[in-house]
Design an enzyme around this catalytic site. Structure first.
Site, PDB file in Angstrom:
ATOM      1  CD  GLU A   1       2.688  -1.694   6.604  1.00 41.81           C
ATOM      2  OE1 GLU A   1       2.515  -0.541   7.009  1.00 41.81           O
ATOM      3  OE2 GLU A   1       2.958  -1.959   5.407  1.00 41.81           O
TER       4      GLU A   1
ATOM      5  CG  HIS B   1       8.145  -1.415   4.033  1.00 42.16           C
ATOM      6  ND1 HIS B   1       7.242  -2.443   4.176  1.00 42.16           N
ATOM      7  CD2 HIS B   1       7.468  -0.292   4.391  1.00 42.16           C
ATOM      8  CE1 HIS B   1       6.063  -1.972   4.588  1.00 42.16           C
ATOM      9  NE2 HIS B   1       6.178  -0.651   4.738  1.00 42.16           N
TER      10      HIS B   1
ATOM     11  CG  HIS C   1       0.231   3.990   7.975  1.00 44.20           C
ATOM     12  ND1 HIS C   1      -0.787   3.523   7.184  1.00 44.20           N
ATOM     13  CD2 HIS C   1       1.302   3.187   7.721  1.00 44.20           C
ATOM     14  CE1 HIS C   1      -0.361   2.481   6.480  1.00 44.20           C
ATOM     15  NE2 HIS C   1       0.893   2.258   6.788  1.00 44.20           N
TER      16      HIS C   1
ATOM     17  CG  HIS D   1      -0.268   0.051   2.533  1.00 47.81           C
ATOM     18  ND1 HIS D   1      -0.792  -0.522   3.673  1.00 47.81           N
ATOM     19  CD2 HIS D   1       0.901   0.615   2.921  1.00 47.81           C
ATOM     20  CE1 HIS D   1       0.025  -0.305   4.691  1.00 47.81           C
ATOM     21  NE2 HIS D   1       1.066   0.382   4.254  1.00 47.81           N
TER      22      HIS D   1
HETATM   23  C1  DHB Z   1       6.250   3.571   2.785  1.00 49.92           C
HETATM   24  C2  DHB Z   1       5.641   2.339   2.901  1.00 49.92           C
HETATM   25  C3  DHB Z   1       4.567   2.155   3.764  1.00 49.92           C
HETATM   26  O1  DHB Z   1       3.947   0.957   3.960  1.00 49.92           O
HETATM   27  C4  DHB Z   1       4.086   3.220   4.497  1.00 49.92           C
HETATM   28  O2  DHB Z   1       3.004   3.018   5.267  1.00 49.92           O
HETATM   29  C5  DHB Z   1       4.699   4.468   4.405  1.00 49.92           C
HETATM   30  C6  DHB Z   1       5.774   4.646   3.534  1.00 49.92           C
HETATM   31  C7  DHB Z   1       7.401   3.781   1.858  1.00 49.92           C
HETATM   32  O3  DHB Z   1       7.899   2.834   1.259  1.00 49.92           O
HETATM   33  O4  DHB Z   1       7.825   4.920   1.687  1.00 49.92           O
HETATM   34 FE    FE Z   2       2.387   1.062   5.693  1.00 45.65          FE
END
Ligand code: DHB
Ligand code: FE
Length: 288
Positions: free
Chosen positions: A240, A193, A59, A12
């Protein structure tokens, strides 16, 4: 009766939403990301749901450290795209399905999962970016959406096992709703990530690939993976991914039915700071 026909899984990343909103989806950096969803946009046109049960995480937009529900179900008639600091995304207001949402809340709480009932909430990129990836840029979203927010931001977070079990309870709830509805369940967020700290920028292709393989073929095995393994291997925001287990737990095979059909699988690195993963699993049609 209502029936879960398919599950959709996708990252997302907020920058994907910004790329689309700012008309950058054809730029060389973004084209391969959006290409991974071309099939999906056609598939959902041919398989339009009546309702989407959309599992995502907020978030620190609707919730904050003031209040941290582990599992929250949106029962409102509509949900406004949130202002996350740059103004709300220029996307349609999300229409809810209060009747089905209230039924699911009743059934799932009686199956001993404690849900927070949310009658008013704005929805952030966690919910709107998956809708954009699957539907593009329509004037209105084509069907109602029940937002289901999971806390994967502030510790303690729920385990993959609890998420998987919850998916099974959601399936029972949907299938006891006394109206013929084609319901899709979406699991969103991930893949690997990490956005902050010394490991910022972490991507783990091997972990992501193994997660996709196992989510498809051995979801009960994947559900047994402890949450700390996601954090260690897939980064602090890789957690997540436990949300995908909610959607997977609601599929037929987990309840003694046939294995799902893999309609689409996509993986791409990077989009912003994130590995993008995407699956479509269809339940096999019942033959009478
Ligand atoms: C990013 C990824 C995410 O899942 C998020 O909630 C905020 C930022 C990113 O890759 O920048
Ligand atoms: Fe996220």
């Amino acid at each position: 009766m209502a029936k879960i026909t398919a599950s959709v899984y996708t990252s997302h990343v907020p920058a994907i939403g910004a790329a689309l909103d700012l008309g950058k989806s054809n730029e060389p950096y973004w084209r391969p990301v959006f290409q991974g969803y071309e099939y999906s946009k056609q598939w959902i046109k041919e398989n339009p749901p009546d309702v989407i049960f959309l599992v995502y995480n907020d978030h620190a937009t609707a919730f904050s450290l003031d209040m941290i529900p582990t599992f929250a179900i949106g029962t409102a008639a509509s949900f406004t795209p949130a202002d996350e600091g740059w103004g709300p995304r220029p996307v349609p207001v999300v229409q809810g399905h209060p009747e089905l949402a209230a039924h699911i809340a009743q059934s799932v709480i009686q199956q001993d999962f404690d849900l927070t009932i949310v009658n008013k909430m704005d929805v952030d990129h966690g919910l709107t970016v998956p809708l954009s990836l699957m539907f593009g840029q329509p004037q209105a979203w084509p069907c109602p959406v029940i937002p289901f927010a999971v806390n994967v931001v502030q510790y303690p977070v729920p385990s993959g096992q609890r998420c998987f079990n919850l998916g099974q309870a959601i399936r029972r709830a949907v299938e006891s709703f006394d109206r013929d509805l084609n319901v899709q369940i979406w699991g969103t967020g991930g893949m690997s990530h990490q956005l902050q700290g010394p490991r910022a920028g972490l991507i783990n292709r091997e972990f992501d690939k193994a997660f996709l393989d196992r989510l498809i073929a051995d979801p009960a095995g994947q559900a047994a993976v402890p949450h700390i393994d996601y954090v260690r291997e897939a980064g602090s925001e890789g957690i997540e991914l436990v949300m995908w287990l909610i959607a997977r737990g609601a599929m037929d095979d987990v309840n003694g039915g046939k294995p799902p059909i893999l309609k689409h699988r996509f993986y791409h690195v990077p989009a912003s700071n994130t590995a993008v993963g995407h699956l479509i699993l269809e339940n096999q049609q019942e033959t009478s």
